[in-house]
Write a protein that holds these residues in place. Structure first.
Motif, PDB file in Angstrom:
ATOM      1  N   ARG A   1      43.254  55.152  42.501  1.00 26.17           N
ATOM      2  CA  ARG A   1      42.113  54.403  41.891  1.00 26.17           C
ATOM      3  C   ARG A   1      42.898  53.522  41.596  1.00 26.17           C
ATOM      4  O   ARG A   1      44.456  53.006  40.485  1.00 26.17           O
TER       5      ARG A   1
ATOM      6  N   TYR B   1      34.828  47.793  36.258  1.00 24.38           N
ATOM      7  CA  TYR B   1      34.649  49.272  36.920  1.00 24.38           C
ATOM      8  C   TYR B   1      35.840  50.286  37.782  1.00 24.38           C
ATOM      9  O   TYR B   1      36.530  49.410  38.386  1.00 24.38           O
ATOM     10  N   PRO B   2      36.163  51.239  37.521  1.00 22.15           N
ATOM     11  CA  PRO B   2      36.544  52.102  38.228  1.00 22.15           C
ATOM     12  C   PRO B   2      36.478  52.167  40.284  1.00 22.15           C
ATOM     13  O   PRO B   2      35.329  52.380  40.217  1.00 22.15           O
ATOM     14  N   ALA B   3      37.672  52.151  40.764  1.00 19.12           N
ATOM     15  CA  ALA B   3      37.106  52.145  41.565  1.00 19.12           C
ATOM     16  C   ALA B   3      38.453  52.582  42.748  1.00 19.12           C
ATOM     17  O   ALA B   3      39.342  52.811  41.855  1.00 19.12           O
ATOM     18  N   ARG B   4      38.415  53.002  44.149  1.00 17.60           N
ATOM     19  CA  ARG B   4      38.971  53.593  44.742  1.00 17.60           C
ATOM     20  C   ARG B   4      39.203  52.495  46.535  1.00 17.60           C
ATOM     21  O   ARG B   4      38.469  51.587  46.833  1.00 17.60           O
TER      22      ARG B   4
ATOM     23  N   GLU C   1      33.556  53.657  41.834  1.00 19.24           N
ATOM     24  CA  GLU C   1      33.332  55.061  42.421  1.00 19.24           C
ATOM     25  C   GLU C   1      31.919  55.337  42.227  1.00 19.24           C
ATOM     26  O   GLU C   1      31.732  56.947  42.320  1.00 19.24           O
TER      27      GLU C   1
ATOM     28  N   LEU D   1      31.009  56.712  45.006  1.00 15.59           N
ATOM     29  CA  LEU D   1      31.334  57.885  45.880  1.00 15.59           C
ATOM     30  C   LEU D   1      30.668  59.131  45.343  1.00 15.59           C
ATOM     31  O   LEU D   1      30.647  60.078  45.884  1.00 15.59           O
ATOM     32  N   GLU D   2      30.142  59.105  44.241  1.00 15.14           N
ATOM     33  CA  GLU D   2      29.435  60.571  43.700  1.00 15.14           C
ATOM     34  C   GLU D   2      28.156  61.081  43.845  1.00 15.14           C
ATOM     35  O   GLU D   2      28.145  61.724  44.006  1.00 15.14           O
TER      36      GLU D   2
END
Length: 87
Positions: free
Chosen positions: A23, A33-36, A50, A53-54
């Protein structure tokens, strides 16, 4: 989660050691933004936000990520440590 401030060079070094799925928080001029991580390259990394992905219930690899530069990474989470770019 413990937080640790690190230099830009050390953050890039740690990113090169990451596997897919780690992450990060991306902070560019237009968004934060959060990301992988999907893939780490020589000049940046491919990430999947993210929120994308949800709602995904497809096969692995069905979501195409996008490239960001190392300079757009604000933080990286590895284990129980959040590494923050020291500005």
């Amino acid at each position: 989660m413990r937080e640790e401030r690190i230099s830009d060079a050390e953050l890039v070094e740690r990113l090169h050691e990451c596997l897919a799925g780690e992450r990060v928080v991306v902070a560019s001029e237009s968004a934060r933004y959060p990301a992988r991580i999907q893939h780490v390259g020589a000049t940046g990394l491919k990430v999947i936000p993210e929120p994308a992905l949800e709602g995904s219930h497809g096969a692995p690899g069905d979501i195409e990520g996008h490239m960001v530069s190392f300079g757009d990474i604000e933080s990286l989470e590895l284990g129980e440590v959040r590494f923050l770019r020291d500005h």
